[in-house]
Design a protein around this motif. Structure first.
Motif, mmCIF file in Angstrom:
data_model
loop_
_atom_site.group_PDB
_atom_site.id
_atom_site.type_symbol
_atom_site.label_atom_id
_atom_site.label_comp_id
_atom_site.label_asym_id
_atom_site.label_seq_id
_atom_site.Cartn_x
_atom_site.Cartn_y
_atom_site.Cartn_z
ATOM 1 N N VAL A 197 0.843 -1.191 0.000
ATOM 2 C CA VAL A 197 0.000 0.000 0.000
ATOM 3 C C VAL A 197 0.883 1.246 0.000
ATOM 4 C CG1 VAL A 197 -1.792 1.281 1.219
ATOM 5 C CG2 VAL A 197 -1.807 -1.227 1.263
ATOM 6 N N PRO A 198 0.747 2.135 -0.984
ATOM 7 C CA PRO A 198 1.561 3.360 -1.014
ATOM 8 C C PRO A 198 1.123 4.333 0.079
ATOM 9 C CG PRO A 198 -0.089 3.407 -2.760
ATOM 10 C CD PRO A 198 -0.179 2.052 -2.133
ATOM 11 N N SER A 199 1.949 5.329 0.324
ATOM 12 C CA SER A 199 1.655 6.281 1.405
ATOM 13 C C SER A 199 0.364 7.052 1.161
ATOM 14 C CB SER A 199 2.815 7.266 1.560
ATOM 15 O OG SER A 199 3.042 7.972 0.345
ATOM 16 N N VAL A 200 -0.012 7.226 -0.115
ATOM 17 C CA VAL A 200 -1.256 7.944 -0.422
ATOM 18 C C VAL A 200 -2.478 7.121 -0.041
ATOM 19 C CG1 VAL A 200 -1.473 7.110 -2.805
ATOM 20 C CG2 VAL A 200 -2.400 9.354 -2.198
ATOM 21 N N GLY A 201 -2.302 5.810 0.125
ATOM 22 C CA GLY A 201 -3.398 4.963 0.585
ATOM 23 C C GLY A 201 -4.084 4.194 -0.518
ATOM 24 N N VAL A 202 -5.349 3.890 -0.290
ATOM 25 C CA VAL A 202 -6.120 3.045 -1.196
ATOM 26 C C VAL A 202 -7.333 3.805 -1.718
ATOM 27 C CG1 VAL A 202 -5.382 0.939 -0.025
ATOM 28 C CG2 VAL A 202 -7.522 2.044 0.680
#
Length: 313
Positions: A68-73
């Motif tokens: 999961v990237p830091s920007v989220g889902v």
């Protein structure tokens, strides 16, 4: 079927998400309890799952098995998937942006807000929310959590089948609602032909019925009281081969039959199911599906996110 959707992988996923999801109960009944001919009937009460539906299984599977990237889902949803992703993201401390259409029920919209997700409401149907979600993902780099056409989503929903088999090993027929087919596909993947599995759809949103007729997923109508959970534009590409290989067809029910199923579940069990959650039971109650001698039928009551009951009255 890919190796990813086989029993060993489903068992691994079930162990991974077990701390995060409820083992939902079953109720053993008889057809006679609902004024039908006598036959053994088991209801799987998945509406008691966290966030109010089976979708929570797939949501946690996605968030726990993918980077999961830091920007989220981000997720598009008729409502239940969005609530499930918002819940899982909240519990795991992950940012979530959820897109839903205007037909999503107030109960589902409120659940998404309650879990702290960034909510976008727009368009008339799930397909509109999906298009907006895909545009956001392309711009932001957020992880896409698809409501049904994603391996991890199917694996998560398949854990319901595993759980049902452990609870009711004598069941030899399972009825499930369809929609995009994530739940039905997961159940089919788990049982892999060991029991009869039947899909049930509103006649106003026959996604799997149309696909089986055409030999591939095709666009279907999207009109039903269950449209916020069982009316994507078409059934998923990943589940369709499972339906052809292991499925035992589809039964279509009317909106009136869905409402009658909701009323019967309330009258007999004091269970408040949303329309999509009661659709599979509608096939039993209406006689659209009639068990043969020796059948022990399990029906998944898949969701309960509805404002049908007003406790202030």
């Amino acid at each position: 079927m890919t190796e990813e959707l086989q029993g060993a992988r489903i068992t691994q996923v079930e162990k991974l998400i077990r701390p995060h999801v409820r083992t939902t109960p079953i109720v053993r009944l008889d057809g006679a309890d609902f004024g039908l001919p006598s036959f053994p009937l088991t209801l799987k009460l998945e509406l008691l799952q966290h966030a109010g539906s089976f979708k929570t299984r797939g949501a946690f599977t996605n968030l726990l098995t993918r980077k999961v990237p830091s920007v989220g889902v981000a997720a598009a949803s008729g409502g239940n998937h969005g609530a499930a992703v918002a819940y899982a993201a909240h519990k795991l401390g992950i940012p979530a942006k959820i897109f839903v259409p205007s037909i999503s029920s107030p109960a589902k919209v409120q659940r998404i807000r309650d879990y702290g997700a960034d909510l976008v409401v727009g368009g008339d149907r799930y397909a509109d929310a999906l298009a907006a979600c895909e545009a956001y993902i392309a711009q932001s780099g957020a992880l896409s959590v698809h409501a049904f056409d994603q391996v991890e989503t199917l694996l998560g929903q398949a854990t319901l089948g595993l759980e049902l088999q452990e609870q009711a090993p004598d069941v030899n027929t399972v009825l499930s609602g369809v929609g995009g087919g994530g739940l039905l596909g997961g159940i089919l993947a788990w049982y892999a032909g060991r029991v009869k599995v039947v899909g049930v759809e509103p006649d106003g949103a026959p996604t799997l019925a149309k696909a089986l007729e055409a030999g591939k997923p095709v666009d279907a109508e999207m009109g039903s009281i269950a449209a916020d959970s069982l009316a994507p534009r078409r059934v998923g590409e990943l589940m369709f081969p499972l339906a052809r290989k292991y499925g035992s067809g589809v039964r279509l029910v009317t909106d009136d039959e869905i409402r009658q199923a909701q009323r019967a579940l309330w009258k007999v069990l004091r269970i408040v199911a949303e329309p999509g959650g009661a659709t599979a039971f509608g096939a039993i109650l209406s006689g659209r599906y009639q068990p043969e001698p020796g059948e022990h039928v399990a029906v998944v009551v898949s969701g309960g996110n509805t404002t049908a009951v007003d406790f202030d009255r």
